[in-house]
Design a protein around this motif. Structure first.
Motif, PDB file in Angstrom:
ATOM      1  N   GLY A  48      -3.972 -10.028   1.957  1.00 59.79           N
ATOM      2  CA  GLY A  48      -3.412 -11.258   2.504  1.00 59.79           C
ATOM      3  C   GLY A  48      -3.494 -12.458   1.584  1.00 59.79           C
ATOM      4  N   LEU A  49      -4.521 -12.488   0.706  1.00 65.97           N
ATOM      5  CA  LEU A  49      -4.753 -13.668  -0.127  1.00 65.97           C
ATOM      6  C   LEU A  49      -3.567 -14.021  -1.033  1.00 65.97           C
ATOM      7  CD1 LEU A  49      -6.873 -15.812  -0.759  1.00 65.97           C
ATOM      8  CD2 LEU A  49      -7.793 -14.296  -2.533  1.00 65.97           C
ATOM      9  N   PRO A  50      -2.887 -13.051  -1.661  1.00 66.33           N
ATOM     10  CA  PRO A  50      -1.767 -13.444  -2.537  1.00 66.33           C
ATOM     11  C   PRO A  50      -0.604 -14.107  -1.802  1.00 66.33           C
ATOM     12  CG  PRO A  50      -2.461 -11.182  -2.984  1.00 66.33           C
ATOM     13  CD  PRO A  50      -3.139 -11.600  -1.726  1.00 66.33           C
ATOM     14  N   TRP A  51      -0.518 -13.930  -0.493  1.00 66.50           N
ATOM     15  CA  TRP A  51       0.602 -14.497   0.256  1.00 66.50           C
ATOM     16  C   TRP A  51       0.328 -15.918   0.738  1.00 66.50           C
ATOM     17  CZ3 TRP A  51       5.084 -11.921   0.103  1.00 66.50           C
ATOM     18  CH2 TRP A  51       5.050 -10.572  -0.210  1.00 66.50           C
ATOM     19  N   LEU A  52      -0.911 -16.386   0.577  1.00 64.72           N
ATOM     20  CA  LEU A  52      -1.232 -17.754   0.983  1.00 64.72           C
ATOM     21  C   LEU A  52      -0.638 -18.745  -0.011  1.00 64.72           C
ATOM     22  CD1 LEU A  52      -4.974 -17.519   2.088  1.00 64.72           C
ATOM     23  CD2 LEU A  52      -2.949 -17.547   3.535  1.00 64.72           C
ATOM     24  N   SER A  83       2.300  17.469   3.010  1.00 58.96           N
ATOM     25  CA  SER A  83       3.329  16.592   2.447  1.00 58.96           C
ATOM     26  C   SER A  83       3.290  15.215   3.095  1.00 58.96           C
ATOM     27  CB  SER A  83       4.718  17.215   2.626  1.00 58.96           C
ATOM     28  OG  SER A  83       4.815  18.443   1.945  1.00 58.96           O
ATOM     29  N   LEU A  84       3.144  15.189   4.427  1.00 56.55           N
ATOM     30  CA  LEU A  84       3.070  13.909   5.131  1.00 56.55           C
ATOM     31  C   LEU A  84       1.838  13.131   4.712  1.00 56.55           C
ATOM     32  CD1 LEU A  84       4.030  11.900   7.254  1.00 56.55           C
ATOM     33  CD2 LEU A  84       2.848  13.277   8.998  1.00 56.55           C
ATOM     34  N   LYS A  85       0.697  13.821   4.611  1.00 58.77           N
ATOM     35  CA  LYS A  85      -0.545  13.145   4.212  1.00 58.77           C
ATOM     36  C   LYS A  85      -0.413  12.534   2.825  1.00 58.77           C
ATOM     37  CE  LYS A  85      -3.989  15.480   2.544  1.00 58.77           C
ATOM     38  NZ  LYS A  85      -5.160  16.394   2.390  1.00 58.77           N
ATOM     39  N   HIS A  86       0.084  13.299   1.887  1.00 56.51           N
ATOM     40  CA  HIS A  86       0.187  12.788   0.519  1.00 56.51           C
ATOM     41  C   HIS A  86       1.245  11.695   0.413  1.00 56.51           C
ATOM     42  CE1 HIS A  86      -2.615  15.385  -1.656  1.00 56.51           C
ATOM     43  NE2 HIS A  86      -2.250  16.355  -0.826  1.00 56.51           N
ATOM     44  N   ALA A  87       2.296  11.785   1.200  1.00 58.88           N
ATOM     45  CA  ALA A  87       3.302  10.717   1.194  1.00 58.88           C
ATOM     46  C   ALA A  87       2.692   9.404   1.685  1.00 58.88           C
ATOM     47  CB  ALA A  87       4.490  11.111   2.072  1.00 58.88           C
ATOM     48  N   LEU A  88       1.894   9.472   2.746  1.00 59.48           N
ATOM     49  CA  LEU A  88       1.225   8.264   3.255  1.00 59.48           C
ATOM     50  C   LEU A  88       0.207   7.740   2.249  1.00 59.48           C
ATOM     51  CD1 LEU A  88       0.709   9.304   6.990  1.00 59.48           C
ATOM     52  CD2 LEU A  88       2.384   7.687   6.078  1.00 59.48           C
ATOM     53  N   TRP A  89      -0.532   8.648   1.615  1.00 56.06           N
ATOM     54  CA  TRP A  89      -1.485   8.231   0.587  1.00 56.06           C
ATOM     55  C   TRP A  89      -0.767   7.510  -0.554  1.00 56.06           C
ATOM     56  CZ3 TRP A  89      -5.243  12.953  -0.451  1.00 56.06           C
ATOM     57  CH2 TRP A  89      -6.155  13.052   0.609  1.00 56.06           C
ATOM     58  N   ILE A  90       0.340   8.076  -1.013  1.00 51.72           N
ATOM     59  CA  ILE A  90       1.068   7.483  -2.150  1.00 51.72           C
ATOM     60  C   ILE A  90       1.642   6.124  -1.780  1.00 51.72           C
ATOM     61  CG2 ILE A  90       3.121   7.751  -3.595  1.00 51.72           C
ATOM     62  CD1 ILE A  90       2.533  10.790  -3.581  1.00 51.72           C
ATOM     63  N   LEU A  91       2.194   5.995  -0.579  1.00 52.66           N
ATOM     64  CA  LEU A  91       2.730   4.704  -0.145  1.00 52.66           C
ATOM     65  C   LEU A  91       1.629   3.654  -0.090  1.00 52.66           C
ATOM     66  CD1 LEU A  91       5.228   5.744   2.680  1.00 52.66           C
ATOM     67  CD2 LEU A  91       5.789   4.767   0.444  1.00 52.66           C
ATOM     68  N   PHE A  92       0.486   4.025   0.467  1.00 55.60           N
ATOM     69  CA  PHE A  92      -0.634   3.078   0.550  1.00 55.60           C
ATOM     70  C   PHE A  92      -1.138   2.712  -0.847  1.00 55.60           C
ATOM     71  CE2 PHE A  92      -5.033   1.791   1.054  1.00 55.60           C
ATOM     72  CZ  PHE A  92      -4.958   0.907   2.115  1.00 55.60           C
ATOM     73  N   ALA A  93      -1.218   3.707  -1.735  1.00 54.62           N
ATOM     74  CA  ALA A  93      -1.693   3.449  -3.099  1.00 54.62           C
ATOM     75  C   ALA A  93      -0.732   2.534  -3.851  1.00 54.62           C
ATOM     76  CB  ALA A  93      -1.865   4.769  -3.847  1.00 54.62           C
ATOM     77  N   LEU A  94       0.578   2.746  -3.685  1.00 57.49           N
ATOM     78  CA  LEU A  94       1.552   1.877  -4.352  1.00 57.49           C
ATOM     79  C   LEU A  94       1.499   0.458  -3.785  1.00 57.49           C
ATOM     80  CD1 LEU A  94       4.633   4.251  -4.700  1.00 57.49           C
ATOM     81  CD2 LEU A  94       3.113   3.437  -6.514  1.00 57.49           C
ATOM     82  N   TRP A  95       1.282   0.343  -2.495  1.00 50.59           N
ATOM     83  CA  TRP A  95       1.124  -0.986  -1.890  1.00 50.59           C
ATOM     84  C   TRP A  95      -0.095  -1.684  -2.482  1.00 50.59           C
ATOM     85  CZ3 TRP A  95      -1.212  -2.146   3.512  1.00 50.59           C
ATOM     86  CH2 TRP A  95      -1.062  -3.506   3.799  1.00 50.59           C
ATOM     87  N   THR A  96      -1.154  -0.915  -2.704  1.00 48.18           N
ATOM     88  CA  THR A  96      -2.362  -1.475  -3.321  1.00 48.18           C
ATOM     89  C   THR A  96      -2.072  -1.932  -4.745  1.00 48.18           C
ATOM     90  OG1 THR A  96      -3.716   0.022  -1.981  1.00 48.18           O
ATOM     91  CG2 THR A  96      -4.774  -1.000  -3.885  1.00 48.18           C
ATOM     92  N   GLY A  97      -1.356  -1.109  -5.526  1.00 50.66           N
ATOM     93  CA  GLY A  97      -1.000  -1.505  -6.888  1.00 50.66           C
ATOM     94  C   GLY A  97      -0.090  -2.716  -6.912  1.00 50.66           C
ATOM     95  N   PHE A  98       0.855  -2.773  -5.977  1.00 47.22           N
ATOM     96  CA  PHE A  98       1.748  -3.930  -5.881  1.00 47.22           C
ATOM     97  C   PHE A  98       0.947  -5.207  -5.600  1.00 47.22           C
ATOM     98  CE2 PHE A  98       3.984  -6.789  -2.955  1.00 47.22           C
ATOM     99  CZ  PHE A  98       5.091  -7.139  -3.706  1.00 47.22           C
ATOM    100  N   THR A  99      -0.005  -5.125  -4.677  1.00 49.02           N
ATOM    101  CA  THR A  99      -0.822  -6.296  -4.334  1.00 49.02           C
ATOM    102  C   THR A  99      -1.672  -6.722  -5.522  1.00 49.02           C
ATOM    103  OG1 THR A  99      -0.898  -5.587  -2.027  1.00 49.02           O
ATOM    104  CG2 THR A  99      -2.523  -7.211  -2.730  1.00 49.02           C
ATOM    105  N   PHE A 100      -2.235  -5.754  -6.244  1.00 49.86           N
ATOM    106  CA  PHE A 100      -3.049  -6.075  -7.419  1.00 49.86           C
ATOM    107  C   PHE A 100      -2.240  -6.851  -8.441  1.00 49.86           C
ATOM    108  CE2 PHE A 100      -4.325  -4.812 -11.746  1.00 49.86           C
ATOM    109  CZ  PHE A 100      -5.602  -5.344 -11.769  1.00 49.86           C
ATOM    110  N   VAL A 101      -1.033  -6.381  -8.756  1.00 50.67           N
ATOM    111  CA  VAL A 101      -0.178  -7.075  -9.717  1.00 50.67           C
ATOM    112  C   VAL A 101       0.250  -8.430  -9.170  1.00 50.67           C
ATOM    113  CG1 VAL A 101       2.010  -6.945 -10.990  1.00 50.67           C
ATOM    114  CG2 VAL A 101       0.598  -4.910 -10.725  1.00 50.67           C
TER     115      VAL A 101
END
Length: 457
Positions: A37-41, A140-158
């Protein structure tokens, strides 16, 4: 043949509820709401926290820092290290068990895995089953959710280094730069690999903290302990049976403490470096004690001295304030106070004086001697400022160029300053002078910088 390496046995931690589980999830929510949430403030029409490496400016709410303020990062790292030492000396691996990113993201990934594949027994059966459409779909569903969450984390970091709204627009338009793309995928891959696959291996083999924690432990450190005197000899029994008549202790040998452990250890074997102090074994053991009608606390937070001498919790708390803890607390308090006072008293103006290397000194009209300096003026406020430049240190010294400079908010401006002295005002050689740069607005700030005026022979 004797193998020097043991193959890893996958750990499927059992779900548990209780006081320490609630604390752990509370910190998961707190840390992730803070991180995502912090980057959106917004603050003063800009991102509240932004580390703009390209412009070499770092925004932290009302603070605007430059690379010259690196000392504050050093202070922050020292404070973090001392706080870790203090908390470890008092209560063991609290950071590892509750707030470490590896623990937090492992909890989140395990939660996703549980929602997709089921509880512990269902996950074990799925692992042992042959690959079919059902197993392939769940994985497949588990890894797809993991990858989406991980990419969201990388996006937030950048998003802490590139304005996150701009980053979102670039992502939607598929026009990210090479470095932004690299770090989103790199950080996402690290999250996916560490939390999805490596999990306890990071804590046991990669994290250096697990190796040197023993240097900060002593017999008065609060750790997760098993009451061996009360629990042994362990063994199964009927709920209605009298353990004393059977010659048994309170431990029913259900092994649930092992099943819930995220690192797969048996706390009944004593303190082990793999223990991250999460308290999951305490929660599940208390549930078992409630079911069989025994008092809680067979596994609990305690100290080695407290267990050996039968101290109460109040006695253990009193012994917690020992010299090591007092020294850590004092040093931590002094450094923290010094950093915050320095930030509070910090002048929002920085100046670097650079001599013109093209001509060290020259003679101009009326025989005056002139040196040329370049002043790098950094405005660390978020409003335009006008700065007045003056010089002193030699008889008759004066500035023969503009003495006022306008600098936009959070900008750096270079100003060429011609300094002159009358002929014969100083002997040949170098002479110290002082530049005074002072803001003329309502927020008065002043900086004095030393320089050297050269008189040729």
């Amino acid at each position: 043949m004797v193998s020097l390496y043991a193959s890893r046995k996958k750990i499927h931690p059992r779900s548990v509820s209780g006081l320490f589980s609630r604390w752990r999830w509370a910190l998961v929510w707190f840390t992730q709401i803070f991180f995502y949430g912090l980057p959106w403030l917004e603050w003063n029409a800009r991102q509240a926290v932004l580390f703009d490496l390209e412009a070499r400016r770092f925004y932290i709410f009302g603070l605007v820092l430059y690379p010259q303020d690196f000392i504050y990062l050093t202070g922050l790292l020292v404070i973090s290290a001392l706080a870790l030492f203090l908390f470890t000396a008092v209560a063991g691996r609290l950071w590892c068990g509750y707030a470490c990113p590896q623990t937090v993201y492992t909890e989140i990934f395990l939660w996703i895995e549980k929602k997709v594949e089921g509880d512990r027994s269902a996950r074990i059966r799925l692992d042992e089953s042959s690959l079919d459409a059902r197993k392939f779909g769940k994985r497949s569903l588990k890894h797809a959710l993991w990858i989406l969450f991980a990419l969201w984390t990388g996006f937030t970091f950048v998003g802490y280094f590139t304005p996150i709204r701009e980053l979102a627009s670039l992502s939607m338009a598929a026009s990210l730069g090479p470095w932004q793309t690299f770090w989103i995928f790199f950080y996402g891959f690290a999250t996916y690999g560490n939390a999805g696959f490596m999990r306890e291996q990071v804590c046991k083999y990669m994290c250096p903290y697990a190796r040197f924690q023993s240097a900060m432990f002593d017999k008065d450190t609060m750790i997760v302990t098993y009451d061996k005197a009360r629990g042994e000899p362990r063994g199964a029994r009927s709920k209605k049976a009298d353990p004393k008549a059977l010659g048994l202790g309170a431990c029913v040998d259900c092994t649930l403490c092992v099943q819930v452990c995220p690192t797969g250890i048996d706390i009944r074997n004593g303190l082990q470096y793999e223990c991250i102090g999460c308290g999951a074994c305490i929660d599940v053991c208390d549930e078992v004690m409630d079911k069989v009608g025994y008092p809680r606390g067979l596994v609990k937070y305690s100290t080695q001295n407290g267990m050996a001498k039968g101290w109460t919790r109040e006695q253990m708390v009193r012994h917690a304030f020992r010299p090591r803890v007092l020294v850590y607390t004092t040093i931590l308090s002094v450094i923290t106070l010094a950093v915050f006072v320095s930030l509070f008293l910090r002048t929002p103006l920085k100046v670097d004086v650079i001599r013109d290397r093209g001509a060290l000194a020259r003679m101009v009209e009326q025989g005056r001697i002139e040196n040329v300096f370049r002043l790098q003026i950094m405005n660390a406020t978020e409003s335009p400022q006008r700065y007045q430049i003056s010089v002193e240190g030699l008889e008759g010294v004066m500035i023969a160029s503009e003495t006022e400079v306008d600098v936009l908010s959070t900008e750096v401006r270079s100003a060429a300053v011609r300094v002159q002295i009358p002929p014969n005002a100083a002997p040949a050689g170098s002479h110290p002078i002082r530049f005074t740069i002072r803001s003329t607005g309502s927020d008065v700030s002043e900086v004095v910088e030393k320089a050297v005026f050269i008189v040729p022979r």
